[in-house]
Design a protein around this motif. Structure first.
Motif, PDB file in Angstrom:
ATOM      1  N   UNK A  48     -14.382 -11.988   2.381  1.00  0.00           N
ATOM      2  CA  UNK A  48     -14.244 -10.568   2.102  1.00  0.00           C
ATOM      3  C   UNK A  48     -12.963 -10.028   2.702  1.00  0.00           C
ATOM      4  N   UNK A  49     -12.483  -8.876   2.223  1.00  0.00           N
ATOM      5  CA  UNK A  49     -11.213  -8.330   2.722  1.00  0.00           C
ATOM      6  C   UNK A  49     -11.253  -8.044   4.220  1.00  0.00           C
ATOM      7  N   UNK A  50     -12.392  -7.666   4.749  1.00  0.00           N
ATOM      8  CA  UNK A  50     -12.481  -7.342   6.168  1.00  0.00           C
ATOM      9  C   UNK A  50     -12.228  -8.522   7.089  1.00  0.00           C
ATOM     10  N   UNK A  51     -12.561  -9.713   6.620  1.00  0.00           N
ATOM     11  CA  UNK A  51     -12.432 -10.911   7.460  1.00  0.00           C
ATOM     12  C   UNK A  51     -10.988 -11.139   7.892  1.00  0.00           C
ATOM     13  N   UNK A  52     -10.062 -10.770   7.009  1.00  0.00           N
ATOM     14  CA  UNK A  52      -8.643 -11.023   7.265  1.00  0.00           C
ATOM     15  C   UNK A  52      -8.162 -10.273   8.502  1.00  0.00           C
ATOM     16  N   UNK A  53      -8.759  -9.109   8.736  1.00  0.00           N
ATOM     17  CA  UNK A  53      -8.333  -8.285   9.863  1.00  0.00           C
ATOM     18  C   UNK A  53      -8.722  -8.877  11.223  1.00  0.00           C
ATOM     19  N   UNK A  54      -9.517  -9.934  11.210  1.00  0.00           N
ATOM     20  CA  UNK A  54      -9.805 -10.608  12.477  1.00  0.00           C
ATOM     21  C   UNK A  54      -8.650 -11.504  12.912  1.00  0.00           C
ATOM     22  N   UNK A  55      -7.709 -11.752  11.986  1.00  0.00           N
ATOM     23  CA  UNK A  55      -6.605 -12.669  12.297  1.00  0.00           C
ATOM     24  C   UNK A  55      -5.225 -12.056  12.124  1.00  0.00           C
ATOM     25  N   UNK A  56      -5.156 -10.975  11.373  1.00  0.00           N
ATOM     26  CA  UNK A  56      -3.875 -10.332  11.086  1.00  0.00           C
ATOM     27  C   UNK A  56      -4.073  -8.828  11.240  1.00  0.00           C
ATOM     28  N   UNK A  57      -3.155  -8.179  11.946  1.00  0.00           N
ATOM     29  CA  UNK A  57      -3.355  -6.762  12.283  1.00  0.00           C
ATOM     30  C   UNK A  57      -3.331  -5.854  11.057  1.00  0.00           C
ATOM     31  N   UNK A  58      -2.408  -6.098  10.143  1.00  0.00           N
ATOM     32  CA  UNK A  58      -2.278  -5.247   8.963  1.00  0.00           C
ATOM     33  C   UNK A  58      -1.329  -5.906   7.955  1.00  0.00           C
ATOM     34  N   UNK A  59      -1.089  -5.242   6.854  1.00  0.00           N
ATOM     35  CA  UNK A  59      -0.305  -5.843   5.785  1.00  0.00           C
ATOM     36  C   UNK A  59       1.149  -6.075   6.204  1.00  0.00           C
ATOM     37  N   UNK A  60       1.699  -5.143   6.972  1.00  0.00           N
ATOM     38  CA  UNK A  60       3.065  -5.296   7.429  1.00  0.00           C
ATOM     39  C   UNK A  60       3.259  -6.569   8.243  1.00  0.00           C
ATOM     40  N   UNK A  61       2.347  -6.800   9.159  1.00  0.00           N
ATOM     41  CA  UNK A  61       2.430  -8.013   9.977  1.00  0.00           C
ATOM     42  C   UNK A  61       2.287  -9.275   9.125  1.00  0.00           C
ATOM     43  N   UNK A  62       1.447  -9.171   8.119  1.00  0.00           N
ATOM     44  CA  UNK A  62       1.270 -10.305   7.202  1.00  0.00           C
ATOM     45  C   UNK A  62       2.567 -10.619   6.459  1.00  0.00           C
ATOM     46  N   UNK A  63       3.272  -9.580   6.028  1.00  0.00           N
ATOM     47  CA  UNK A  63       4.539  -9.786   5.324  1.00  0.00           C
ATOM     48  C   UNK A  63       5.608 -10.345   6.257  1.00  0.00           C
ATOM     49  N   UNK A  64       5.613  -9.886   7.504  1.00  0.00           N
ATOM     50  CA  UNK A  64       6.562 -10.428   8.474  1.00  0.00           C
ATOM     51  C   UNK A  64       6.271 -11.921   8.700  1.00  0.00           C
ATOM     52  N   UNK A  65       4.997 -12.252   8.871  1.00  0.00           N
ATOM     53  CA  UNK A  65       4.632 -13.649   9.107  1.00  0.00           C
ATOM     54  C   UNK A  65       4.961 -14.518   7.889  1.00  0.00           C
ATOM     55  N   UNK A  66       4.716 -13.989   6.703  1.00  0.00           N
ATOM     56  CA  UNK A  66       5.034 -14.736   5.478  1.00  0.00           C
ATOM     57  C   UNK A  66       6.538 -14.990   5.386  1.00  0.00           C
ATOM     58  N   UNK A  67       7.330 -13.969   5.718  1.00  0.00           N
ATOM     59  CA  UNK A  67       8.785 -14.117   5.695  1.00  0.00           C
ATOM     60  C   UNK A  67       9.241 -15.157   6.708  1.00  0.00           C
TER      61      UNK A  67
END
Lengths: 225, 225
Positions: A48-67
């Motif tokens: 579920x979408x909520x599970x992701x927030x246990x490992x990544x703070x928010x979408x911005x951080x996810x994009x930084x990590x992906x980059x």
DNA sequence: ACCTGAACACCGTTCAAGT
DNA sequence: ACCTGAACACCGTTCAAGT
């Protein structure tokens, strides 16, 4: 028998930041920036979408990590020794260019000042610029000029990829070139004349020529300190 | 008596594209890119969100039109005669820089290839580059280098404004400079050394110095054709 | 501790209904 | 013709409830 999916072995164990970021990169590459949503990502990760927030703070951080995963090797490649400083600069610049070419969404991330990849790029280029013998007072300007140029090209590539989501790149160049060639000859004489070069140019060569130009400018500054 | 509002005389007559775009610019300037929504815009214009679609096709077109109102004069300013070509290039570049400085959201719009302002900028700069006597084969590269640099600086300014929505610009520079000064000395020797210049530099001067660098490179190319 | 997925507070955009 | 605003199909993010 169970249906074969593209991701048969997902979720044999729990989520992790790495797994999430890898899935994000997969979506970004396949569907572009707009394709990355937490619901889409949760589907791919069978959660579920909520599970992701246990490992990544928010979408911005996810994009930084992906980059980071895309640019980690590109921005440190200049440590290869034995190259002329100019060639080392071109090697890093080209590595970043190629990474953006393969993952256009990265281009839009370069402007983010929280992006560690940008600091590494600045550092890599700055060292070479210093090694070129550029006077201390001109170090910041010279390195900024190169970095800003790379950022600008990246931004354009990202925007072009967004605009050409359904066509391919050469098709886009042809249509932009055609649009330029049809501009008002009184208002846009230069752009019209140059439309043909726009269509025929090779992006990669063109990019490197720009780097050469700036390096030539840096050389000229160095010679009259 | 009726309460005084900030916009006492809105909607004495109907909506128009101009009125909508002006309101959009007002919101963008005050609240940034994220602040511009059709509901917020409808509130300011004392109407419903659907009404706006009678005059503007979608949000993208609205942003293009808003960018046009800001950059219209900046991108054509170089037609002032009697300037050395280098100074004419610097005049346009600085006009664009100042426009972005006053309206940071414009910086993020420059990468949009549908943006007419970018074509005008390319044209303005290209004419001056041609007048400099740059060989035909180097015209596209030279003009692209200058344009991409301007685009890169614009993108960074836009991102910085987004990041510093609540602090002011010099505060941001101080904190970035401090972060740079605290980087690992083994991994980031160059960036650490240059942190002080980062804090003390004047953005505008720095920007112009970069233009000078690229102009010097263009001059160097011209001299060995 | 980690996960789930419904719920909250939004978006851009559409469209039947009004004037 | 122009406007209205409810409705649609989404977002990112939160959080009670489960394991």
């Amino acid at each position: 028998m169970p249906p074969r999916t593209r991701h048969p072995r997902r979720r044999i164990d729990g989520l992790s930041p790495e797994r999430i970021v890898d899935a994000a990169v997969e979506i970004l590459d396949a569907e572009g920036e707009d394709g990355l949503t937490f619901r889409r990502l949760a589907d791919l990760l069978v959660t579920g979408p909520g599970a992701i927030y246990h490992h990544v703070a928010n979408k911005g951080e996810l994009l930084v990590a992906a980059t980071e995963t895309i640019l980690a090797s590109a921005t440190t490649v200049a440590n290869v020794d034995g190259l002329r400083e100019e060639d080392a600069v071109k090697t890093v610049a080209l590595a970043v260019f190629d990474a953006i070419d393969a993952h256009p969404w990265v281009g839009a991330q370069l402007a983010n000042p929280l992006q560690p990849a940008m600091v590494r790029l600045f550092e890599s280029i700055g060292r070479q610029v210093r090694a070129l013998g550029v006077p201390e007072a001109a170090l910041f300007t010279s390195t900024s000029a190169l970095t800003n140029y790379i950022l600008g090209v990246g931004g354009l590539n990202a925007a072009n990829a967004r605009a050409a989501e359904n066509t391919n790149r050469t098709e886009l160049l042809v249509s932009v070139s055609a649009a330029w060639a049809n501009l008002d000859p009184d208002e846009y004489p230069f752009t019209r004349d140059v439309a043909k070069q726009m269509r025929e140019h090779d992006d990669r060569t063109q990019f490197l020529d720009g780097i050469d130009l700036i390096l030539a400018g840096i050389g000229a500054l160095g010679r009259r300190p």
